[in-house]
Scaffold this motif. Sequence first.
Motif, PDB file in Angstrom:
ATOM      1  N   VAL A   1       0.857  -1.189   0.000  1.00  0.00           N
ATOM      2  CA  VAL A   1       0.000   0.000   0.000  1.00  0.00           C
ATOM      3  C   VAL A   1       0.892   1.237   0.000  1.00  0.00           C
ATOM      4  O   VAL A   1       1.934   1.265   0.668  1.00  0.00           O
ATOM      5  CB  VAL A   1      -0.911   0.011   1.252  1.00  0.00           C
ATOM      6  N   ILE A   2       0.486   2.270  -0.724  1.00  0.00           N
ATOM      7  CA  ILE A   2       1.215   3.537  -0.710  1.00  0.00           C
ATOM      8  C   ILE A   2       0.644   4.416   0.404  1.00  0.00           C
ATOM      9  O   ILE A   2      -0.488   4.888   0.298  1.00  0.00           O
ATOM     10  CB  ILE A   2       1.101   4.289  -2.042  1.00  0.00           C
ATOM     11  N   PRO A   3       1.398   4.637   1.464  1.00  0.00           N
ATOM     12  CA  PRO A   3       0.926   5.567   2.501  1.00  0.00           C
ATOM     13  C   PRO A   3       1.173   7.003   2.045  1.00  0.00           C
ATOM     14  O   PRO A   3       2.049   7.252   1.213  1.00  0.00           O
ATOM     15  CB  PRO A   3       1.794   5.205   3.715  1.00  0.00           C
ATOM     16  N   LYS A   4       0.428   7.954   2.591  1.00  0.00           N
ATOM     17  CA  LYS A   4       0.599   9.351   2.181  1.00  0.00           C
ATOM     18  C   LYS A   4       2.019   9.836   2.437  1.00  0.00           C
ATOM     19  O   LYS A   4       2.567  10.605   1.663  1.00  0.00           O
ATOM     20  CB  LYS A   4      -0.415  10.231   2.913  1.00  0.00           C
ATOM     21  N   LYS A   5       2.630   9.369   3.523  1.00  0.00           N
ATOM     22  CA  LYS A   5       3.979   9.840   3.833  1.00  0.00           C
ATOM     23  C   LYS A   5       5.029   9.271   2.885  1.00  0.00           C
ATOM     24  O   LYS A   5       6.187   9.674   2.927  1.00  0.00           O
ATOM     25  CB  LYS A   5       4.343   9.494   5.280  1.00  0.00           C
ATOM     26  N   GLY A   6       4.621   8.341   2.009  1.00  0.00           N
ATOM     27  CA  GLY A   6       5.552   7.831   1.004  1.00  0.00           C
ATOM     28  C   GLY A   6       5.791   8.816  -0.113  1.00  0.00           C
ATOM     29  O   GLY A   6       6.743   8.683  -0.881  1.00  0.00           O
ATOM     30  N   VAL A   7       4.916   9.820  -0.232  1.00  0.00           N
ATOM     31  CA  VAL A   7       5.074  10.846  -1.266  1.00  0.00           C
ATOM     32  C   VAL A   7       5.916  11.965  -0.683  1.00  0.00           C
ATOM     33  O   VAL A   7       5.461  12.739   0.149  1.00  0.00           O
ATOM     34  CB  VAL A   7       3.699  11.378  -1.729  1.00  0.00           C
ATOM     35  N   GLN A   8       7.179  12.019  -1.107  1.00  0.00           N
ATOM     36  CA  GLN A   8       8.117  12.982  -0.554  1.00  0.00           C
ATOM     37  C   GLN A   8       8.844  13.719  -1.664  1.00  0.00           C
ATOM     38  O   GLN A   8       8.814  13.317  -2.821  1.00  0.00           O
ATOM     39  CB  GLN A   8       9.139  12.275   0.347  1.00  0.00           C
ATOM     40  N   GLU A   9       9.493  14.813  -1.279  1.00  0.00           N
ATOM     41  CA  GLU A   9      10.258  15.582  -2.255  1.00  0.00           C
ATOM     42  C   GLU A   9      11.336  14.714  -2.893  1.00  0.00           C
ATOM     43  O   GLU A   9      11.914  13.851  -2.253  1.00  0.00           O
ATOM     44  CB  GLU A   9      10.928  16.776  -1.566  1.00  0.00           C
ATOM     45  N   GLY A  10      11.598  14.971  -4.158  1.00  0.00           N
ATOM     46  CA  GLY A  10      12.667  14.252  -4.840  1.00  0.00           C
ATOM     47  C   GLY A  10      12.210  13.596  -6.122  1.00  0.00           C
ATOM     48  O   GLY A  10      13.009  13.358  -7.025  1.00  0.00           O
ATOM     49  N   GLY A  11      10.911  13.255  -6.237  1.00  0.00           N
ATOM     50  CA  GLY A  11      10.411  12.709  -7.493  1.00  0.00           C
ATOM     51  C   GLY A  11      10.164  11.223  -7.517  1.00  0.00           C
ATOM     52  O   GLY A  11       9.555  10.715  -8.452  1.00  0.00           O
ATOM     53  N   TRP A  12      10.645  10.502  -6.481  1.00  0.00           N
ATOM     54  CA  TRP A  12      10.415   9.059  -6.446  1.00  0.00           C
ATOM     55  C   TRP A  12       9.750   8.671  -5.139  1.00  0.00           C
ATOM     56  O   TRP A  12       9.971   9.284  -4.096  1.00  0.00           O
ATOM     57  CB  TRP A  12      11.737   8.283  -6.608  1.00  0.00           C
ATOM     58  N   LEU A  13       8.967   7.617  -5.213  1.00  0.00           N
ATOM     59  CA  LEU A  13       8.255   7.122  -4.045  1.00  0.00           C
ATOM     60  C   LEU A  13       9.253   6.614  -3.004  1.00  0.00           C
ATOM     61  O   LEU A  13      10.154   5.838  -3.322  1.00  0.00           O
ATOM     62  CB  LEU A  13       7.326   5.984  -4.481  1.00  0.00           C
ATOM     63  N   VAL A  14       9.113   7.065  -1.759  1.00  0.00           N
ATOM     64  CA  VAL A  14      10.009   6.659  -0.681  1.00  0.00           C
ATOM     65  C   VAL A  14       9.173   6.018   0.426  1.00  0.00           C
ATOM     66  O   VAL A  14       8.385   6.684   1.083  1.00  0.00           O
ATOM     67  CB  VAL A  14      10.792   7.859  -0.107  1.00  0.00           C
ATOM     68  N   ILE A  15       9.334   4.709   0.621  1.00  0.00           N
ATOM     69  CA  ILE A  15       8.588   3.996   1.651  1.00  0.00           C
ATOM     70  C   ILE A  15       9.580   3.326   2.596  1.00  0.00           C
ATOM     71  O   ILE A  15      10.136   2.274   2.295  1.00  0.00           O
ATOM     72  CB  ILE A  15       7.632   2.952   1.036  1.00  0.00           C
ATOM     73  N   ASP A  16       9.843   3.995   3.730  1.00  0.00           N
ATOM     74  CA  ASP A  16      10.797   3.463   4.706  1.00  0.00           C
ATOM     75  C   ASP A  16      10.213   2.282   5.476  1.00  0.00           C
ATOM     76  O   ASP A  16      10.924   1.343   5.823  1.00  0.00           O
ATOM     77  CB  ASP A  16      11.227   4.562   5.684  1.00  0.00           C
ATOM     78  N   GLU A  17       8.926   2.349   5.775  1.00  0.00           N
ATOM     79  CA  GLU A  17       8.255   1.276   6.508  1.00  0.00           C
ATOM     80  C   GLU A  17       7.117   0.734   5.652  1.00  0.00           C
ATOM     81  O   GLU A  17       6.026   1.326   5.604  1.00  0.00           O
ATOM     82  CB  GLU A  17       7.716   1.793   7.848  1.00  0.00           C
ATOM     83  N   PRO A  18       7.344  -0.368   4.933  1.00  0.00           N
ATOM     84  CA  PRO A  18       6.317  -0.917   4.034  1.00  0.00           C
ATOM     85  C   PRO A  18       5.007  -1.215   4.742  1.00  0.00           C
ATOM     86  O   PRO A  18       4.987  -1.644   5.893  1.00  0.00           O
ATOM     87  CB  PRO A  18       6.972  -2.206   3.512  1.00  0.00           C
ATOM     88  N   THR A  19       3.906  -0.953   4.062  1.00  0.00           N
ATOM     89  CA  THR A  19       2.562  -1.201   4.565  1.00  0.00           C
ATOM     90  C   THR A  19       1.851  -2.131   3.595  1.00  0.00           C
ATOM     91  O   THR A  19       2.002  -1.982   2.377  1.00  0.00           O
ATOM     92  CB  THR A  19       1.778   0.123   4.680  1.00  0.00           C
ATOM     93  N   TYR A  20       1.085  -3.082   4.134  1.00  0.00           N
ATOM     94  CA  TYR A  20       0.448  -4.073   3.264  1.00  0.00           C
ATOM     95  C   TYR A  20      -1.036  -4.230   3.597  1.00  0.00           C
ATOM     96  O   TYR A  20      -1.478  -3.979   4.717  1.00  0.00           O
ATOM     97  CB  TYR A  20       1.125  -5.442   3.432  1.00  0.00           C
ATOM     98  N   CYS A  21      -1.778  -4.662   2.576  1.00  0.00           N
ATOM     99  CA  CYS A  21      -3.166  -5.086   2.766  1.00  0.00           C
ATOM    100  C   CYS A  21      -3.261  -6.522   2.263  1.00  0.00           C
ATOM    101  O   CYS A  21      -2.318  -7.047   1.663  1.00  0.00           O
ATOM    102  CB  CYS A  21      -4.137  -4.189   2.001  1.00  0.00           C
ATOM    103  N   SER A  22      -4.382  -7.178   2.501  1.00  0.00           N
ATOM    104  CA  SER A  22      -4.542  -8.558   2.038  1.00  0.00           C
ATOM    105  C   SER A  22      -4.679  -8.599   0.524  1.00  0.00           C
ATOM    106  O   SER A  22      -5.092  -7.624  -0.109  1.00  0.00           O
ATOM    107  CB  SER A  22      -5.775  -9.182   2.686  1.00  0.00           C
TER     108      SER A  22
END
Length: 417
Positions: A43-64
Amino acid sequence: MTVQIHYQAPLGWELKSIASFVENYKGGASLTPDDFRESGFPVIPKKGVQEGGWLVIDEPTYCSESFAESNAQSKVDSNHVVVTLRDLVPSGPSIGLAVRIQQGLEFILSQGTYGLEINEFMNPDYFCALSNSQPYRKAMRRIMVGSTQVHIRTGEFLDQKFACPSMAEQNKIAEILSAWDKSIEATERLLENSKKRKKALMQQLLTGKKRLPGFKQPWSTTKLSTLCEIRRGASPRPISDPSYFSDSGRGWVRISDVTSDETPFFRKTSQYLSPLGESKSVKVNDGDLIMSICATIGVPKFVKIPACIHDGFVVFRNPSDSLSLNLLYYVIQFITDKLDGEGQPGTQRNLNTSIVGEIQFPKITTEEQEMIAEIFKLADSSIGAINERLKSLRKEKDALMQQLLTGKKRVFTSEAI
């Protein structure tokens, strides 16, 4: 409400609404706490959208997987540009930012995020760069609504207009910025590898797995409490009493003060104690080593100014001849995670002096202690230099980007020949 840029559009550029180059868009799925899993579909959390142009997900989030299948309308991949139109932070620092998804990856959007399909009239990488430009950020701030959770209405977002160059110039600008990104990414990898090498070195030298040449004394450890006095700080009560504070004097050490400086040293504070406040706290001076024991646990700092510590810190006093404070700094750094795990539960996790006193310290000569500390200092110096280079690259790229995306600096393309 349409907000346009506030400068003269460069020659050959034209105003384009976001809607004019968005072929289609997808909204986020309504995820409840029960829908999340420790593994499954990302899942893409809102905090994954950060400056720089690429998706940054430090703590992965999942759904079923079943949730993902039943919400296929919220699936996005590398064919989409992801933007967030909702932010929990009142200022909305990331709101409206656009980022790319790397090839081969697929995600479910969370609420507040959108997946945009960009048509042939806009280079997706150029749009992601544009979303970091000053005119774009200003436009996003002007159309934000809400207070506790700011957001942008989809229609107003799509209505925004910006001056954009031809596709040839967009492609060239995206190519230039991509080259900077590659340099930044290479420096980030170098920084991460340097940190890993230091950690591996600490694992060897602070556990006795590796000894320095010339030192053959058997490796053992002893409790820290046998090597120094461990004094906990104190707070004047009630802390709201203004008579305890002053505009100058001894600094009042706060957790934010020690975490804001990346160096081993504590040099400044935002608050000061009055003489009365000092009398009810614990004084520390230049050269003292302190450590945080509450909330953010296990941050060591060498004091460089006259200050006082509250009960969220300890100071290590009267070290014996068998203790190098320089090495103790790195021992604490090495076991920070372990200390955090030993914190007493409560509204905020914290340590007491007994737990700190149980820290196992290498029982080796002070000469070897100082030599080991010096090795870590050299590693820190290298890491610091790389980190400064990374900051410089990001700053230089941002300055160049602001010029290229406003037309203040033009690039040559085959169309101009």
